[in-house]
Design a protein around this motif. Structure first.
Motif, PDB file in Angstrom:
ATOM      1  N   PHE A   5      11.212  11.912  -4.732  1.00  0.00           N
ATOM      2  CA  PHE A   5      11.614  12.030  -6.130  1.00  0.00           C
ATOM      3  C   PHE A   5      11.445  13.489  -6.566  1.00  0.00           C
ATOM      4  N   PRO A   6      12.087  13.882  -7.648  1.00  0.00           N
ATOM      5  CA  PRO A   6      11.795  15.189  -8.245  1.00  0.00           C
ATOM      6  C   PRO A   6      10.324  15.270  -8.654  1.00  0.00           C
ATOM      7  N   ALA A   7       9.742  16.469  -8.588  1.00  0.00           N
ATOM      8  CA  ALA A   7       8.324  16.653  -8.893  1.00  0.00           C
ATOM      9  C   ALA A   7       7.967  16.143 -10.288  1.00  0.00           C
ATOM     10  N   GLN A   8       8.917  16.169 -11.225  1.00  0.00           N
ATOM     11  CA  GLN A   8       8.681  15.710 -12.587  1.00  0.00           C
ATOM     12  C   GLN A   8       8.238  14.247 -12.640  1.00  0.00           C
ATOM     13  N   CYS A   9       8.562  13.484 -11.587  1.00  0.00           N
ATOM     14  CA  CYS A   9       8.274  12.044 -11.581  1.00  0.00           C
ATOM     15  C   CYS A   9       6.833  11.715 -11.178  1.00  0.00           C
ATOM     16  N   ALA A  10       6.057  12.720 -10.760  1.00  0.00           N
ATOM     17  CA  ALA A  10       4.711  12.447 -10.253  1.00  0.00           C
ATOM     18  C   ALA A  10       3.840  11.679 -11.243  1.00  0.00           C
ATOM     19  N   PRO A  11       3.731  12.072 -12.528  1.00  0.00           N
ATOM     20  CA  PRO A  11       2.888  11.297 -13.454  1.00  0.00           C
ATOM     21  C   PRO A  11       3.365   9.851 -13.609  1.00  0.00           C
ATOM     22  N   ALA A  12       4.672   9.636 -13.630  1.00  0.00           N
ATOM     23  CA  ALA A  12       5.202   8.274 -13.760  1.00  0.00           C
ATOM     24  C   ALA A  12       4.848   7.443 -12.534  1.00  0.00           C
ATOM     25  N   LEU A  13       4.977   8.040 -11.351  1.00  0.00           N
ATOM     26  CA  LEU A  13       4.669   7.303 -10.125  1.00  0.00           C
ATOM     27  C   LEU A  13       3.181   6.967 -10.042  1.00  0.00           C
ATOM     28  N   ARG A  14       2.325   7.866 -10.514  1.00  0.00           N
ATOM     29  CA  ARG A  14       0.892   7.565 -10.517  1.00  0.00           C
ATOM     30  C   ARG A  14       0.600   6.382 -11.442  1.00  0.00           C
ATOM     31  N   ALA A  15       1.251   6.353 -12.574  1.00  0.00           N
ATOM     32  CA  ALA A  15       1.044   5.243 -13.519  1.00  0.00           C
ATOM     33  C   ALA A  15       1.478   3.923 -12.899  1.00  0.00           C
ATOM     34  N   ILE A  16       2.593   3.936 -12.185  1.00  0.00           N
ATOM     35  CA  ILE A  16       3.083   2.711 -11.533  1.00  0.00           C
ATOM     36  C   ILE A  16       2.145   2.301 -10.407  1.00  0.00           C
ATOM     37  N   LEU A  17       1.700   3.299  -9.614  1.00  0.00           N
ATOM     38  CA  LEU A  17       0.815   3.024  -8.482  1.00  0.00           C
ATOM     39  C   LEU A  17      -0.521   2.450  -8.938  1.00  0.00           C
ATOM     40  N   ALA A  18      -0.922   2.729 -10.180  1.00  0.00           N
ATOM     41  CA  ALA A  18      -2.183   2.202 -10.700  1.00  0.00           C
ATOM     42  C   ALA A  18      -2.152   0.682 -10.835  1.00  0.00           C
ATOM     43  N   GLY A  19      -0.952   0.095 -10.857  1.00  0.00           N
ATOM     44  CA  GLY A  19      -0.842  -1.359 -10.829  1.00  0.00           C
ATOM     45  C   GLY A  19      -0.665  -2.035 -12.163  1.00  0.00           C
ATOM     46  N   TYR A  20      -0.715  -1.289 -13.253  1.00  0.00           N
ATOM     47  CA  TYR A  20      -0.561  -1.914 -14.566  1.00  0.00           C
ATOM     48  C   TYR A  20       0.922  -2.133 -14.885  1.00  0.00           C
ATOM     49  N   PRO A  21       1.261  -3.142 -15.685  1.00  0.00           N
ATOM     50  CA  PRO A  21       2.667  -3.343 -16.078  1.00  0.00           C
ATOM     51  C   PRO A  21       3.194  -2.108 -16.818  1.00  0.00           C
ATOM     52  N   VAL A  22       4.438  -1.741 -16.532  1.00  0.00           N
ATOM     53  CA  VAL A  22       5.043  -0.566 -17.161  1.00  0.00           C
ATOM     54  C   VAL A  22       6.468  -0.909 -17.595  1.00  0.00           C
ATOM     55  N   HIS A  81       0.844  -1.193   0.000  1.00  0.00           N
ATOM     56  CA  HIS A  81       0.000   0.000   0.000  1.00  0.00           C
ATOM     57  C   HIS A  81       0.879   1.241   0.000  1.00  0.00           C
ATOM     58  N   GLY A  82       0.542   2.185  -0.876  1.00  0.00           N
ATOM     59  CA  GLY A  82       1.325   3.404  -0.961  1.00  0.00           C
ATOM     60  C   GLY A  82       0.469   4.574  -1.396  1.00  0.00           C
ATOM     61  N   SER A  83       0.972   5.790  -1.178  1.00  0.00           N
ATOM     62  CA  SER A  83       0.270   7.003  -1.593  1.00  0.00           C
ATOM     63  C   SER A  83       1.291   8.051  -1.997  1.00  0.00           C
ATOM     64  N   LEU A  84       0.831   9.021  -2.783  1.00  0.00           N
ATOM     65  CA  LEU A  84       1.704  10.086  -3.274  1.00  0.00           C
ATOM     66  C   LEU A  84       1.338  11.422  -2.641  1.00  0.00           C
ATOM     67  N   ASP A  85       2.359  12.165  -2.263  1.00  0.00           N
ATOM     68  CA  ASP A  85       2.184  13.541  -1.798  1.00  0.00           C
ATOM     69  C   ASP A  85       2.942  14.442  -2.769  1.00  0.00           C
ATOM     70  N   ASP A  86       2.179  15.167  -3.598  1.00  0.00           N
ATOM     71  CA  ASP A  86       2.808  16.039  -4.587  1.00  0.00           C
ATOM     72  C   ASP A  86       2.492  17.515  -4.320  1.00  0.00           C
ATOM     73  N   THR A  87       2.297  17.852  -3.024  1.00  0.00           N
ATOM     74  CA  THR A  87       1.963  19.232  -2.669  1.00  0.00           C
ATOM     75  C   THR A  87       3.155  20.172  -2.791  1.00  0.00           C
ATOM     76  N   SER A  88       4.358  19.637  -2.739  1.00  0.00           N
ATOM     77  CA  SER A  88       5.545  20.482  -2.886  1.00  0.00           C
ATOM     78  C   SER A  88       5.795  20.762  -4.366  1.00  0.00           C
ATOM     79  N   PRO A  89       6.211  21.986  -4.709  1.00  0.00           N
ATOM     80  CA  PRO A  89       6.482  22.287  -6.125  1.00  0.00           C
ATOM     81  C   PRO A  89       7.758  21.623  -6.640  1.00  0.00           C
TER      82      PRO A  89
END
Length: 406
Positions: A356-373, A334-342
């Motif tokens: 991670f750098p803020a640029q990684c947020a979309p990638a981390l969301r895709a991974i957290l969704a559970g689909y193979p990447v 179980h995990g969650s993302l905090d992207d409130t920092s710029p």
């Protein structure tokens, strides 16, 4: 995985049976038997070849536990732990009518590990599994109730089950059947709600509190008891009480000389505390509910575990990872993302947080969704090389595991 255990749909089970009444599911109405989870040959392997130690094994005869010294001993040179299963001792006790109980199979037996992890995901409550191996015409335990729900999965042989109405409905973990021994003995003399012989492949669901006993028939019986520890309203209430510890007025000492030897001495103070609690629950409902929810989430994570990682294979995968390597989120983590920092995004896990750098947020969301990447498929990054860096770190941190394209 619930569909392997009950002969009805998920919605019907949730509405009519979960926590309410037993459900007998004959093998003919289930998708398959349970021989892939355990078998007589597997039991022999566990006892004779796996070096299993107590408390992962117990033996019982007519409701009484057998002294573990009768069936354990040292493993000898190189394995001097004194509490390993002694196959000779197990044979002696089993031949004399004792039931073998293999506890916590979900921690060390691969087929059951996978089964329990999937069932936990289906039910949303902690799950564990024991196996009961009973010699012919013997009863392992006297009539009793469990403080958790159970799915009884008959593996081999047959066993007669008698199920009676509860004498104490919805018992909590600290309300064992021994508190109601006389009432249970009396209830067991009444007409049972269910009196049936489970055949291989049959399943029986029993909500906690339902009185039951079981007796093997003319051959050795093996069944799995899948225990479910449901969260209850009492758990939420207890979590709310813990949350109220943040209120200073409730931490104040009661008056000097209170000496609460009877209810009358504390009744006035109890009423005052209840007034304070009622006001707090009204004024800070959202805050206290969030705190209670966090407490319950912590307990769930303490009672369940994600899929185990393989350290050697993981490091090999780290070394060989490239833009086309397929990875996926680790099952049960179980995990969650905090992207409130710029500037940064934080991946919060039960045991740690990874920044991670803020640029990684979309990638981390895709991974957290559970689909193979793959590194080349991650959104928001400049190129596949950046994706390799992100996935390599997540792989080393046991967040993702090698996967496959569905």
């Amino acid at each position: 995985m619930l569909g392997r255990c009950v002969a009805c749909g998920r919605d019907e089970f949730a509405r009519d049976f979960w926590g309410r009444q037993p459900l007998l599911s004959p093998a003919a109405r289930l998708p398959r038997d349970f021989g892939d989870l355990l078998s007589p040959q597997m039991v022999d392997e566990i006892i004779a070849e796996r070096g299993v130690r107590t408390p992962f094994v117990r033996m019982a005869r007519e409701g009484t536990l057998v002294d573990r010294a009768c069936f354990t001993r040292s493993g000898g040179f190189g394995a001097l732990m004194p509490d390993q299963i002694d196959p000779d001792g197990v044979l002696t006790q089993f031949a004399a009518g004792a039931t073998i109980v293999l506890q916590g199979l979900h921690r060390f037996w691969p087929p059951v590990i996978d089964f329990v992890r999937a069932l936990t995901s289906d039910l949303g409550h902690p799950v564990q599994t024991n196996a009961y191996i009973t010699p012919p015409a013997n009863r392992g335990f006297e009539p009793h109730y469990d403080v958790h729900d159970v799915f009884v999965l008959q593996v081999s042989g047959t066993k007669r089950w008698r199920v009676h109405e509860p004498v104490h409905h919805h018992p909590l973990a600290d309300q064992p059947w021994t508190d109601h021994r006389e009432a249970i003995a009396a209830r067991a003399t009444e007409e049972p709600v269910i009196d049936t012989v489970l055949q291989p492949g049959d399943s029986l669901y029993l909500p906690r509190g339902w009185v039951h006993s079981a007796e093997a028939q003319g051959e050795t019986s093996i069944h799995l008891t899948v225990g479910v520890a449901p969260f209850t309203g009492h758990d939420i209430a207890s979590a709310l009480v813990e949350a109220l510890a943040s209120e200073e007025s409730l931490r104040e000492s009661l008056p000097l000389g209170l000496a609460p030897v009877d209810a009358a001495r504390t009744e006035e103070h109890a009423r005052a505390v209840l007034d304070v609690v009622a006001n707090l629950m009204s004024e800070k409902q959202d805050e206290l509910s969030a705190l209670a929810g966090g407490t319950l989430a912590t307990r769930y994570l303490e009672l369940t575990r994600p899929a185990a990682v393989r350290p050697l294979a993981t490091l090999d995968a780290v070394a060989s990872l490239d833009a086309d390597t397929v990875l996926r989120w680790r099952d049960g983590l179980h995990g969650s993302l905090d992207d409130t920092s710029p500037d940064t995004v934080v991946l919060t896990l039960p045991t740690k947080a990874i920044t991670f750098p803020a640029q990684c947020a979309p990638a981390l969301r895709a991974i957290l969704a559970g689909y193979p990447v793959t590194a080349g498929s991650l959104p928001g990054l400049d190129d596949a090389a950046d994706g390799v860096v992100v996935l390599r770190r997540l792989l080393r941190e046991a967040v993702v595991v090698p996967g496959r394209v569905p």
